[in-house]
Scaffold this motif. Structure first.
Motif, PDB file in Angstrom:
ATOM      1  N   THR A 105       4.586  24.966  15.889  1.00  0.00           N
ATOM      2  CA  THR A 105       5.387  24.329  14.847  1.00  0.00           C
ATOM      3  C   THR A 105       6.365  23.317  15.430  1.00  0.00           C
ATOM      4  O   THR A 105       6.513  22.208  14.911  1.00  0.00           O
ATOM      5  N   THR A 106       7.016  23.691  16.526  1.00  0.00           N
ATOM      6  CA  THR A 106       7.967  22.765  17.156  1.00  0.00           C
ATOM      7  C   THR A 106       7.247  21.480  17.570  1.00  0.00           C
ATOM      8  O   THR A 106       7.735  20.374  17.315  1.00  0.00           O
ATOM      9  N   ALA A 119       4.363  20.312  16.421  1.00  0.00           N
ATOM     10  CA  ALA A 119       3.813  19.578  15.271  1.00  0.00           C
ATOM     11  C   ALA A 119       4.915  18.878  14.471  1.00  0.00           C
ATOM     12  O   ALA A 119       4.774  17.707  14.099  1.00  0.00           O
ATOM     13  N   LEU A 120       6.019  19.586  14.213  1.00  0.00           N
ATOM     14  CA  LEU A 120       7.117  18.958  13.469  1.00  0.00           C
ATOM     15  C   LEU A 120       7.763  17.850  14.299  1.00  0.00           C
ATOM     16  O   LEU A 120       8.115  16.789  13.772  1.00  0.00           O
ATOM     17  N   GLY A 121       7.891  18.101  15.606  1.00  0.00           N
ATOM     18  CA  GLY A 121       8.467  17.083  16.486  1.00  0.00           C
ATOM     19  C   GLY A 121       7.631  15.810  16.447  1.00  0.00           C
ATOM     20  O   GLY A 121       8.160  14.704  16.293  1.00  0.00           O
ATOM     21  N   ALA A 122       6.320  15.981  16.555  1.00  0.00           N
ATOM     22  CA  ALA A 122       5.423  14.820  16.531  1.00  0.00           C
ATOM     23  C   ALA A 122       5.449  14.139  15.164  1.00  0.00           C
ATOM     24  O   ALA A 122       5.458  12.910  15.070  1.00  0.00           O
ATOM     25  N   VAL A 179      16.942  17.105  17.047  1.00  0.00           N
ATOM     26  CA  VAL A 179      16.823  17.982  18.214  1.00  0.00           C
ATOM     27  C   VAL A 179      16.189  19.279  17.726  1.00  0.00           C
ATOM     28  O   VAL A 179      16.765  19.985  16.895  1.00  0.00           O
ATOM     29  N   LEU A 180      14.977  19.544  18.193  1.00  0.00           N
ATOM     30  CA  LEU A 180      14.262  20.752  17.760  1.00  0.00           C
ATOM     31  C   LEU A 180      14.284  21.799  18.873  1.00  0.00           C
ATOM     32  O   LEU A 180      13.775  21.553  19.966  1.00  0.00           O
ATOM     33  N   CYS A 181      14.891  22.942  18.574  1.00  0.00           N
ATOM     34  CA  CYS A 181      15.017  23.991  19.587  1.00  0.00           C
ATOM     35  C   CYS A 181      13.944  25.047  19.339  1.00  0.00           C
ATOM     36  O   CYS A 181      13.955  25.731  18.315  1.00  0.00           O
ATOM     37  N   ASP A 182      13.032  25.171  20.294  1.00  0.00           N
ATOM     38  CA  ASP A 182      11.948  26.149  20.179  1.00  0.00           C
ATOM     39  C   ASP A 182      12.459  27.482  20.720  1.00  0.00           C
ATOM     40  O   ASP A 182      12.650  27.642  21.918  1.00  0.00           O
ATOM     41  N   SER A 183      12.688  28.425  19.834  1.00  0.00           N
ATOM     42  CA  SER A 183      13.289  29.702  20.220  1.00  0.00           C
ATOM     43  C   SER A 183      12.262  30.621  20.867  1.00  0.00           C
ATOM     44  O   SER A 183      11.103  30.626  20.467  1.00  0.00           O
ATOM     45  N   PRO A 184      12.684  31.425  21.844  1.00  0.00           N
ATOM     46  CA  PRO A 184      11.793  32.493  22.300  1.00  0.00           C
ATOM     47  C   PRO A 184      11.726  33.585  21.232  1.00  0.00           C
ATOM     48  O   PRO A 184      12.572  33.635  20.336  1.00  0.00           O
ATOM     49  N   ALA A 185      10.730  34.451  21.333  1.00  0.00           N
ATOM     50  CA  ALA A 185      10.658  35.593  20.430  1.00  0.00           C
ATOM     51  C   ALA A 185      11.804  36.550  20.758  1.00  0.00           C
ATOM     52  O   ALA A 185      12.463  36.411  21.781  1.00  0.00           O
ATOM     53  N   GLY A 186      12.037  37.489  19.871  1.00  0.00           N
ATOM     54  CA  GLY A 186      13.081  38.476  20.109  1.00  0.00           C
ATOM     55  C   GLY A 186      14.416  38.038  19.546  1.00  0.00           C
ATOM     56  O   GLY A 186      14.518  37.012  18.847  1.00  0.00           O
ATOM     57  N   ILE A 187      15.443  38.853  19.834  1.00  0.00           N
ATOM     58  CA  ILE A 187      16.781  38.512  19.340  1.00  0.00           C
ATOM     59  C   ILE A 187      17.774  38.519  20.498  1.00  0.00           C
ATOM     60  O   ILE A 187      18.971  38.628  20.315  1.00  0.00           O
TER      61      ILE A 187
END
Lengths: 93, 272
Positions: B19-20, B22-25, B116-124
């Motif tokens: 998603t990051t 694709a949306l970034g592009a 600025v798109l921040c691609d988060s890792p999984a988890g919290i």
């Protein structure tokens, strides 16, 4: 598929939705902010009661129930019999 | 005006990195400048999905530790001149991401890019918390499946309490992106419907990305799906989502439906 399709099968998606709704209603109030609130309440209520009677800290249970219109905070605590006379005394004053 | 977006989900494998990218592009192809930032320290993959894995020299941690300047670490996309990647470190520990370091880097990116798109890792844990920390808007990626929806709910709670905006008493915009949606399963009643998930999470819908081979093919060749199969359904969903983020009037999100029967299978592929 064709034969089984004749018999209505229980839809699993609605089970998923129902289970989630129940679980999340619990988690949204049980986790994060309100659990901090409950921990604080537990501590302060214990301190207030401990002024008058001795309470075993492990025998205190604070919980919150959510109903449609309101939330109910329940505080269960056990007071050993040895402390009851003092409690009666304190209450009659 | 610059906007910081976190792409987050709690659960892994739901499509955050896809998603990051694709949306970034999609945003970059409109002419806006876009930085995509990988927060998954130790398990970076945004570089791979963008086909930039062999061009990584410096990374996010190098910048935070002062071993490289931000422009040295940024990698410009080969296809879209407005798209830039800040890769995560593959070797360091996630604790190397410091609060101050992340704040400074995001602040600098904010001043240089439209998005600025921040691609988060999984988890919290720390990485996820830092990825959402400075966001103005969150794209919550979820599948219509119990564990994913539960984790999304948890993440929404954190977005409302642990972000900078939340701590200032402001709201953070949250949008749901439903991915890997299988219309056939939903119509058989074996996958929660869009309505079910929306009712449970109660945040507005940004888009529905159908389960599709396009996505796997795109990551195989290291190209965002919006560029790899631009006319396919996933690409169209992402392009529409990007237009919604830009505030364009796109209309309601179209819910994919599966046409039944042979005729539907022969002629209904576009609608499926």
């Amino acid at each position: 598929m064709s034969l089984f399709g004749l018999f209505p099968r229980k839809k699993t998606a609605s089970a998923a939705r129902d289970r989630l709704q129940i679980l999340l209603a619990h988690e949204r109030t049980g986790g994060g902010g309100s659990s901090e609130l409950l921990a604080k309440l537990r501590e302060e209520v214990l301190a207030a009661i401990a002024k008058h009677v001795s309470v075993d800290e492990t025998r205190v249970n604070v919980s919150m129930k959510n109903e449609d219109e309101m939330s109910i905070i329940e505080i269960d605590l056990e007071i050993p019999h040895a402390d009851l006379p003092r409690l009666r005394l304190a209450a009659s004053r | 005006m610059s906007e910081v977006i976190v792409v987050t989900s709690g659960k892994g494998g739901v499509g955050k990195t896809t998603t990051t990218a694709a949306l970034g592009a999609a945003l970059a192809s409109t002419g806006d400048t876009v930085a995509v930032v990988d927060f998954d320290v130790g398990l970076r993959n945004l570089d791979l999905v963008l086909g930039a894995e062999r061009r990584v020299v410096f990374d996010f941690i190098n910048v935070i530790q002062g071993h490289a300047k931000l422009p040295q670490a940024m990698i410009r996309d080969k296809r879209l001149e407005n798209l830039w990647l800040l890769p995560a470190s593959q070797t360091r520990d996630k604790d190397a991401l410091t609060d101050e370091g992340v704040a400074q880097v995001i602040g600098e990116l904010r001043s240089r890019f439209d998005w600025v798109l921040c691609d988060s890792p999984a988890g919290i844990e720390r990485g996820a918390a830092l990825a959402m920390r400075h966001a103005d808007l969150a794209v919550v990626v979820s599948n219509a499946e119990v564990s994913s929806v539960r984790d999304s709910d948890r993440i929404i709670g954190l977005l409302d309490s642990k972000t900078e905006r939340a701590e200032r008493g402001e709201t953070i915009d949250k949008y749901l992106l439903l991915t890997r949606y299988d219309a056939a399963r939903a119509s058989r009643g074996d996958m929660m419907s869009v309505e079910d998930v929306l009712e449970i999470l109660s945040i507005p819908l940004l888009g529905i990305v159908p389960e599709s081979e396009d996505v796997l093919r795109a990551s195989n060749i290291g190209t965002p799906v919006t560029l790899a199969s631009p006319t396919g359904r996933p690409a169209r969903a992402y392009l529409d989502a990007a237009r919604r983020l830009r505030g364009e009037a796109v209309g309601e999100v179209e819910i994919p439906v599966e046409k039944q029967g042979l005729i539907g299978r022969l002629f209904g592929r576009r609608a499926a």
